[in-house]
Design a protein around this motif. Structure first.
Motif, mmCIF file in Angstrom:
data_model
loop_
_atom_site.group_PDB
_atom_site.id
_atom_site.type_symbol
_atom_site.label_atom_id
_atom_site.label_comp_id
_atom_site.label_asym_id
_atom_site.label_seq_id
_atom_site.Cartn_x
_atom_site.Cartn_y
_atom_site.Cartn_z
ATOM 1 N N ASP A 9 0.861 -1.183 0.000
ATOM 2 C CA ASP A 9 0.000 0.000 0.000
ATOM 3 C C ASP A 9 0.897 1.233 0.000
ATOM 4 O OD1 ASP A 9 -1.653 2.169 0.654
ATOM 5 O OD2 ASP A 9 -2.975 0.936 1.895
ATOM 6 N N PRO A 11 -5.811 -8.374 -2.039
ATOM 7 C CA PRO A 11 -6.173 -6.949 -2.058
ATOM 8 C C PRO A 11 -6.953 -6.522 -0.824
ATOM 9 C CG PRO A 11 -6.646 -7.970 -4.181
ATOM 10 C CD PRO A 11 -6.334 -9.083 -3.226
ATOM 11 N N GLN A 12 -7.779 -7.425 -0.316
ATOM 12 C CA GLN A 12 -8.560 -7.092 0.877
ATOM 13 C C GLN A 12 -7.668 -7.004 2.103
ATOM 14 O OE1 GLN A 12 -11.960 -6.407 0.478
ATOM 15 N NE2 GLN A 12 -11.546 -5.437 2.450
ATOM 16 N N ALA A 37 -6.075 -3.647 1.844
ATOM 17 C CA ALA A 37 -7.049 -2.578 2.083
ATOM 18 C C ALA A 37 -7.420 -2.467 3.558
ATOM 19 C CB ALA A 37 -8.306 -2.822 1.242
ATOM 20 N N ALA A 78 -7.663 -3.759 -8.377
ATOM 21 C CA ALA A 78 -7.890 -2.939 -7.187
ATOM 22 C C ALA A 78 -7.311 -1.542 -7.368
ATOM 23 C CB ALA A 78 -7.274 -3.609 -5.963
ATOM 24 N N GLU A 137 -10.377 0.174 -9.091
ATOM 25 C CA GLU A 137 -11.060 0.650 -7.883
ATOM 26 C C GLU A 137 -10.350 1.810 -7.203
ATOM 27 O OE1 GLU A 137 -11.470 -2.783 -5.392
ATOM 28 O OE2 GLU A 137 -12.435 -3.982 -6.966
ATOM 29 N N LYS A 182 -7.451 1.907 -5.567
ATOM 30 C CA LYS A 182 -6.702 1.629 -4.338
ATOM 31 C C LYS A 182 -5.230 2.024 -4.528
ATOM 32 C CE LYS A 182 -10.200 -0.501 -2.306
ATOM 33 N NZ LYS A 182 -10.910 0.090 -1.163
#
Length: 357
Positions: free
Chosen positions: A136, A220-221, A224, A241, A245, A247
């Protein structure tokens, strides 16, 4: 409660599939959606045959169980390369005549248009995908970001939890790459007891900090939710993602492990002839282009790359996001299907024993 909901959804999906002309089993999530939009829906519209997609965390074991039970409810499945070869060798799949596959849109015969190894006795490649790792970028910034496979295992420089797939394949290779084994020597090393010990010894260095994942939608979760600092993942899931999305996820391509994904027809498929027609459609030049415009996995046909690929958002150029992009192949490893056909059972048995220690 969560498991009950998942089971109920699966039952509903298979109940609907029973009334379909062609049932395709894939991996769910962004990948299953990409194949649905690129292959399932367009094929149904073009031919007038009903088609449906059903999900699995891994279609190969499900297909084997169906064939062995003599109760096959799936016509086409998307499986990993080694599984396509192994299931074919075990008589679990229908042979596919490569000469019947359509030529490329430029007239190149299919046998010349597909990349080497992309067509086997029982399978045709849908794409080239890879295992990568990602982080991230809103949490790791500036110069303090991972750049190599070795960084994934460096708990001093990058403290925190790691996400890893719960299985031997790609995990053992990744560990050896991180431990300094040149990619060209990985399978020679892993083919020895000392090499296997070395891979597990490397994994020991982060075992206490690992969050294990099994389904492609999980990494990805995990990122996140902040449950891990970095995680291995299928590159297309991170791309979806990040680009699809929004992210703040970044892929590290160093040490990526790539392979072909294959469409296969289970032995005893209820609609074998239609299944073969579906595969011809899906793995045509345009079929593979369409999938690559829905998720960042490389097409296995040369003709599919003749024109620039643009993501379904209409603006993102796909080339830099593909595993096969030259800049992403600097320290990449191609999965050895032969190795995993020969060693899958023993290494996963060793892996499970190691997990329980």
């Amino acid at each position: 409660m969560k498991k009950t909901l998942i089971l109920t959804t699966a039952l509903v999906s298979f109940a609907f599939a029973a009334n379909a002309d062609v049932t395709v089993m894939s991996w769910g999530g962004a990948y299953g959606e990409a194949q649905t939009e690129a292959h399932v829906k367009p094929w149904a519209a073009a031919t007038g045959n009903a088609a449906v997609m059903v999900d699995s965390d891994n279609p190969a074991p499900a297909i084997k169980a169906m064939v062995e039970a003599g109760n096959v409810t799936v016509d086409v499945a998307s499986v990993e390369y080694a599984d396509a070869i192994r299931l074919c060798d075990e008589g679990m799949l229908e042979p596919i005549d490569a000469s019947t596959l359509p030529a490329g849109t430029d007239g190149t015969p299919a046998t010349e248009d597909f990349l080497p190894g992309a067509v086997t006795e029982c399978g045709v490649s849908t794409d080239i995908w890879s295992n990568v790792f990602a982080y991230d970028s809103s949490k790791l910034t500036g110069d303090n970001v991972p750049k190599t496979a070795a960084d994934f295992f460096d708990l001093t420089k990058f403290p925190g939890k790691r996400g890893l797939k719960k299985g031997a394949k790609a995990v053992l290779e990744f560990a050896l790459i991180a431990d300094g084994v040149p990619v060209g020597e990985i399978y020679a090393v892993l083919d020895t007891p000392e090499g296997v010990d070395r891979a597990f010894a490397k994994l020991d260095t982060i075992k206490s900090e690992v969050v294990w994942w099994e389904a492609g939608a999980q990494p990805p979760q995990l990122l996140a939710d902040g449950e891990v600092v970095m995680t291995t993942a299928y590159n297309g899931r991170i791309f979806n993602a990040a680009i699809g999305e929004g992210k703040p996820f970044t892929i590290v391509w160093d040490g990526q492990i790539y392979e072909n994904e294959m469409y296969v027809v289970p032995k005893g498929a209820p609609n074998k002839d239609l299944a073969m027609e579906f595969i011809k459609y899906a793995t045509s030049t345009e079929g593979l282009r369409a999938q690559a415009q829905n998720i960042s996995y490389g097409p296995a046909r040369k003709s599919s790359m003749k024109e620039e690929l643009i993501f379904k958002d209409g603006k993102t150029v796909m080339a830099p996001h593909l595993p096969t992009a030259p800049e992403n192949l600097g320290n990449a490893l191609e999965t050895s299907a032969t190795f995993w056909v020969d060693h899958d059972a023993e290494l996963n048995e060793r892996f499970q024993a190691w997990l329980s220690q």
